[in-house]
Design a protein around this motif. Structure first.
Motif, PDB file in Angstrom:
ATOM      1  N   TYR A 275      27.524  51.083  31.645  1.00 31.62           N
ATOM      2  CA  TYR A 275      28.370  50.958  32.829  1.00 31.62           C
ATOM      3  C   TYR A 275      28.303  49.545  33.404  1.00 31.62           C
ATOM      4  CZ  TYR A 275      29.931  51.400  37.626  1.00 31.62           C
ATOM      5  OH  TYR A 275      30.575  51.199  38.813  1.00 31.62           O
ATOM      6  N   LEU A 276      27.076  49.007  33.513  1.00 29.55           N
ATOM      7  CA  LEU A 276      26.957  47.678  34.109  1.00 29.55           C
ATOM      8  C   LEU A 276      27.660  46.621  33.262  1.00 29.55           C
ATOM      9  CD1 LEU A 276      23.351  47.833  35.561  1.00 29.55           C
ATOM     10  CD2 LEU A 276      25.543  47.947  36.766  1.00 29.55           C
ATOM     11  N   ILE A 277      27.676  46.835  31.935  1.00 32.80           N
ATOM     12  CA  ILE A 277      28.390  45.870  31.080  1.00 32.80           C
ATOM     13  C   ILE A 277      29.902  45.974  31.306  1.00 32.80           C
ATOM     14  CG2 ILE A 277      28.888  45.200  28.681  1.00 32.80           C
ATOM     15  CD1 ILE A 277      26.079  46.258  27.976  1.00 32.80           C
ATOM     16  N   PHE A 278      30.388  47.210  31.389  1.00 40.27           N
ATOM     17  CA  PHE A 278      31.849  47.383  31.402  1.00 40.27           C
ATOM     18  C   PHE A 278      32.436  47.680  32.777  1.00 40.27           C
ATOM     19  CE2 PHE A 278      30.835  48.288  26.948  1.00 40.27           C
ATOM     20  CZ  PHE A 278      31.732  47.428  26.349  1.00 40.27           C
ATOM     21  N   SER A 279      31.592  47.710  33.829  1.00 36.44           N
ATOM     22  CA  SER A 279      32.094  48.206  35.104  1.00 36.44           C
ATOM     23  C   SER A 279      33.297  47.425  35.625  1.00 36.44           C
ATOM     24  CB  SER A 279      30.981  48.215  36.134  1.00 36.44           C
ATOM     25  OG  SER A 279      30.578  46.898  36.396  1.00 36.44           O
ATOM     26  N   ARG A 280      33.228  46.098  35.525  1.00 37.33           N
ATOM     27  CA  ARG A 280      34.344  45.314  36.044  1.00 37.33           C
ATOM     28  C   ARG A 280      35.656  45.685  35.373  1.00 37.33           C
ATOM     29  NH1 ARG A 280      33.766  40.265  38.734  1.00 37.33           N
ATOM     30  NH2 ARG A 280      31.717  40.311  39.677  1.00 37.33           N
ATOM     31  N   GLN A 281      35.580  45.719  34.022  1.00 30.99           N
ATOM     32  CA  GLN A 281      36.749  46.041  33.230  1.00 30.99           C
ATOM     33  C   GLN A 281      37.261  47.447  33.574  1.00 30.99           C
ATOM     34  OE1 GLN A 281      35.610  45.553  29.188  1.00 30.99           O
ATOM     35  NE2 GLN A 281      37.640  46.104  28.433  1.00 30.99           N
ATOM     36  N   MET A 282      36.290  48.369  33.714  1.00 30.27           N
ATOM     37  CA  MET A 282      36.631  49.744  33.989  1.00 30.27           C
ATOM     38  C   MET A 282      37.353  49.895  35.317  1.00 30.27           C
ATOM     39  SD  MET A 282      33.496  52.200  33.346  1.00 30.27           S
ATOM     40  CE  MET A 282      33.749  53.621  34.313  1.00 30.27           C
ATOM     41  N   ILE A 283      36.736  49.323  36.357  1.00 29.39           N
ATOM     42  CA  ILE A 283      37.290  49.482  37.688  1.00 29.39           C
ATOM     43  C   ILE A 283      38.620  48.749  37.786  1.00 29.39           C
ATOM     44  CG2 ILE A 283      36.918  48.942  40.123  1.00 29.39           C
ATOM     45  CD1 ILE A 283      33.961  49.603  39.639  1.00 29.39           C
ATOM     46  N   ARG A 284      38.698  47.587  37.101  1.00 29.07           N
ATOM     47  CA  ARG A 284      39.963  46.870  37.120  1.00 29.07           C
ATOM     48  C   ARG A 284      41.061  47.701  36.473  1.00 29.07           C
ATOM     49  NH1 ARG A 284      40.270  42.880  33.291  1.00 29.07           N
ATOM     50  NH2 ARG A 284      38.230  42.138  33.902  1.00 29.07           N
ATOM     51  N   SER A 285      40.713  48.364  35.354  1.00 33.77           N
ATOM     52  CA  SER A 285      41.751  49.109  34.653  1.00 33.77           C
ATOM     53  C   SER A 285      42.224  50.322  35.456  1.00 33.77           C
ATOM     54  CB  SER A 285      41.281  49.531  33.270  1.00 33.77           C
ATOM     55  OG  SER A 285      40.265  50.475  33.379  1.00 33.77           O
ATOM     56  N   ILE A 286      41.320  50.972  36.223  1.00 32.42           N
ATOM     57  CA  ILE A 286      41.828  52.082  37.050  1.00 32.42           C
ATOM     58  C   ILE A 286      42.702  51.497  38.141  1.00 32.42           C
ATOM     59  CG2 ILE A 286      41.283  54.222  38.253  1.00 32.42           C
ATOM     60  CD1 ILE A 286      38.414  53.804  37.797  1.00 32.42           C
ATOM     61  N   THR A 287      42.239  50.403  38.729  1.00 29.21           N
ATOM     62  CA  THR A 287      42.999  49.807  39.817  1.00 29.21           C
ATOM     63  C   THR A 287      44.403  49.460  39.345  1.00 29.21           C
ATOM     64  OG1 THR A 287      40.909  48.822  40.426  1.00 29.21           O
ATOM     65  CG2 THR A 287      42.824  48.120  41.659  1.00 29.21           C
ATOM     66  N   GLU A 288      44.480  48.813  38.165  1.00 32.12           N
ATOM     67  CA  GLU A 288      45.801  48.422  37.664  1.00 32.12           C
ATOM     68  C   GLU A 288      46.604  49.633  37.236  1.00 32.12           C
ATOM     69  OE1 GLU A 288      44.814  45.606  34.688  1.00 32.12           O
ATOM     70  OE2 GLU A 288      44.371  44.046  36.164  1.00 32.12           O
ATOM     71  N   GLY A 289      45.909  50.591  36.602  1.00 26.27           N
ATOM     72  CA  GLY A 289      46.584  51.801  36.145  1.00 26.27           C
ATOM     73  C   GLY A 289      47.186  52.560  37.305  1.00 26.27           C
ATOM     74  N   ALA A 290      46.423  52.597  38.417  1.00 34.45           N
ATOM     75  CA  ALA A 290      46.897  53.344  39.576  1.00 34.45           C
ATOM     76  C   ALA A 290      48.096  52.655  40.218  1.00 34.45           C
ATOM     77  CB  ALA A 290      45.775  53.492  40.596  1.00 34.45           C
ATOM     78  N   LEU A 291      48.190  51.338  40.014  1.00 32.94           N
ATOM     79  CA  LEU A 291      49.308  50.606  40.622  1.00 32.94           C
ATOM     80  C   LEU A 291      50.617  50.848  39.893  1.00 32.94           C
ATOM     81  CD1 LEU A 291      47.739  47.162  41.499  1.00 32.94           C
ATOM     82  CD2 LEU A 291      48.603  48.887  43.066  1.00 32.94           C
ATOM     83  N   LYS A 292      50.501  51.275  38.612  1.00 31.76           N
ATOM     84  CA  LYS A 292      51.719  51.458  37.812  1.00 31.76           C
ATOM     85  C   LYS A 292      52.579  52.609  38.331  1.00 31.76           C
ATOM     86  CE  LYS A 292      51.430  48.716  34.049  1.00 31.76           C
ATOM     87  NZ  LYS A 292      50.081  48.469  33.568  1.00 31.76           N
TER      88      LYS A 292
END
Lengths: 292, 308
Positions: A275-292
């Motif tokens: 999680y700590l390795i991928f958290s930024r990517q993960m949270i960014r992708s939900i954020t962007e996904g939710a914006l779609k």
């Protein structure tokens, strides 16, 4: 422009007003930090106590293990008395296989839905999307019956197939939206060059790689963490996953606090590192996904 | 070169692309779901034969003295479980998201920390909290002592009156990150000009939030509500981990998921019953489906008319 105004303003304001603004700025941090502590403290407490002797666990639960209280006895019990290595292997096999197959199969279907306006396209898309909202667990009675008929009970293969079916709907739905955004000229150029449709698929896939990465992470976590299907379909010691293994091990060793704390830490740490390795990517992708 | 030579027949490559997904999805998801629905209208004899019994299983579930109290109890508990999530989890999530979206320093670090429990398995979370709330260890009591509230401490998980609330709050603790990120995404998606205009008009932060931002993120509020609903009425792992399949004490933490498991596989004196299990699953299906339909037809439609 607003910045320069802000920078000038405070110096001309009375102290009491500046102090109020400072407090107002501090307040959100206090709330977020407070909640952050509520989140981190339980996890932290388990990890530090897993490295202590039994006496210290009960005597000084809030202290970091020191030279006198340090002990690995719990880990020794877990390693010698449980099949943790087997559980880990099972979880890795199931998760990785289900993940790769979901992404491949899902991408193929999503590509076809996005690319070819064949008859029944919309209907098929809707059919595949039903599974987004209806949890697969509700079909458990039917799934177990099917697994018995196919002799897939207590096999990792059974679990893998179930998890692919579970993850496909959302994967297809999201990926087909991404495939639709790929410029048409690119595919047409390849077609003029005589590329087959299969070749075009593999040309286009790298273009939606960020989406595939995000979906991959979100497919993995529920599979790794699932208790229900390992419990129902593959509960044997040979096929138990980490989640089920931990659950059963903890049930047996409830009174051995060292072993309980150590097994929780062992089960938790790999996921936390991931999680700590991928958290930024993960949270960014939900954020962007939710914006779609 | 593959051109559309025979237009009439369906191109093979489309079939190749679609077949694996459609086949696996159909066999392992759609078919078992339909089979479960079908089985809820059957009974299995001792010779392992299925006989059609109409809606008898549903009548049994809703009226039989062995089943009905458990069903209504689980439904009631599940509603409480859902209400606590809606009120506590989603309010905390909205507050945290509003703070994170206000341009605060360290926002991404906070997000990473606050989202963390969501990625851990429910089994781990369940045991962590079981240890912390265990009077034997006394950690929770010591913490309350530090703020002179030790009189409040009780073995919350063991008392019928508090067990369900405690388990719900643990679930809230774990999952607050998901609505938080969804709200956060919606809030940072609001065009800056709108906020600018509000600020020029002299409205306070509180007013801007409730009069302008909140109405704009209503679609996300709906998504969060339906995700919470589906997740809650499908929950099982946490209760099973913390309280076992019997969802004690005295069934006070029993929800639809644990009822389904017990009915299907049996527990202690009660024998497992696949067709009654299928009946419980179908009831869950109907509850979730009605939630989804209400969301699609009432909520989304209203939002659309508001937006127009």
């Amino acid at each position: 422009m607003t910045n320069t105004i802000d920078r000038h303003k405070p110096s001309t304001l009375p102290f009491i007003y500046r102090f109020r603004r400072f407090l107002e700025g501090l307040f959100p941090h206090l709330i977020l930090m407070g909640y952050g502590i509520i989140v981190l403290f339980p996890i932290f407490l388990i990890i530090i106590n897993s490295f202590k002797s039994r006496k210290a666990i009960f005597g000084m639960p809030f202290q970091i293990p020191g030279p006198e209280t340090f002990s690995l006895i719990g880990y020794e019990t877990v390693i010698s008395r449980s099949n943790f290595q087997v559980y880990f292997m099972n979880s890795i096999i199931v998760t990785v296989a289900a993940l790769i197959l979901t992404l491949l199969i899902g991408a193929m279907a999503a590509f076809a839905l996005a690319e070819y306006p064949f008859r029944g396209n919309a209907l098929l898309g809707l059919y595949l999307a039903i599974g987004i909202m209806i949890p697969i667990r509700l079909g458990t009675v039917g799934i177990l019956k099917l697994m018995v008929n196919l002799s897939l009970v207590n096999t990792l293969m059974g679990l893998i197939l179930i998890y692919i079916a579970q993850a496909l709907p959302l994967t297809v739905f999201i990926l087909s939206q991404f495939f639709r955004q790929v410029p048409k000229e690119l595919k047409d150029a390849a077609r003029i060059d005589g590329a087959s449709e299969y070749r075009i698929f593999f040309l286009v896939v790298p273009l939606v790689r960020p989406a595939i990465g995000a979906i991959g992470i979100f497919t993995m976590i529920p599979i790794w963490n699932d208790l229900w299907f390992p419990l129902v379909v593959a509960p044997s010691p040979k096929t138990a996953t980490v989640t089920l293994g931990v659950q059963q091990f903890l049930g047996q060793f409830v009174s051995d606090w060292n072993a309980v704390l150590s097994s929780l830490t062992l089960a938790m740490v790999p996921i936390l590192i991931f999680y700590l390795i991928f958290s930024r990517q993960m949270i960014r992708s939900i954020t962007e996904g939710a914006l779609k | 070169m593959r051109t559309r030579q025979n237009r009439k027949s369906f191109p093979v490559y489309i079939l190749v692309f679609l077949a694996p997904a459609v086949i696996i999805y159909t066999i392992f998801m759609v078919f078992p779901l339909l089979d479960s629905l079908r089985l809820s209208f059957f009974s299995i004899t001792e010779q392992n034969r299925e006989i059609f019994v109409g809606i008898q299983n549903y009548i049994t579930l809703l009226t039989d003295s062995n089943y009905a109290p458990r069903f209504w109890g689980a439904l009631k508990n599940n509603l409480v479980f859902f209400t606590i999530h809606m009120v506590v989890q989603n309010s905390i999530a909205l507050l945290l998201a509003a703070l994170l979206a206000s341009g605060i320093k360290g926002s991404s670090l906070y997000r990473t920390v606050l989202f963390m429990p969501t990625v851990l398995s429910v089994v781990i979370i369940g045991f962590i909290w079981q240890l912390i709330l265990n009077p034997l260890w006394g950690v929770a009591e010591s913490i309350l002592q530090a703020v002179s509230l030790e009189a409040l401490f009780k073995p919350w998980l063991g008392l019928p009156g508090t067990a369900l609330i405690t388990v719900s709050l643990i679930s809230v603790w774990q999952f607050v990150g998901i609505p938080m990120i969804l709200f956060f995404a919606a809030l940072i998606g609001i065009p800056e000009e709108l906020m600018e205009a509000a600020r020029v008009d002299g409205s306070s932060g509180w007013q801007t939030f409730w009069r302008i931002k909140f109405p704009l993120i209503l679609p996300t509020v709906g998504i969060v509500a339906i995700l919470t609903f589906v997740g809650n009425f499908n929950a099982f792992d946490l209760i099973y981990t913390m309280k076992g399949a019997n969802a004690g004490p005295d069934f006070s933490t029993d929800i639809m998921g644990t009822l389904f498991y017990r009915t299907f596989f049996g527990q202690q004196l009660q024998l497992g019953n696949p067709t009654m299990g299928a009946t419980v699953a179908t009831m869950m299906f109907l509850i979730i489906l009605s939630g989804v339909l209400i969301y699609i037809f009432l909520w989304q439609r209203r939002i659309q008319t508001v937006e127009m």
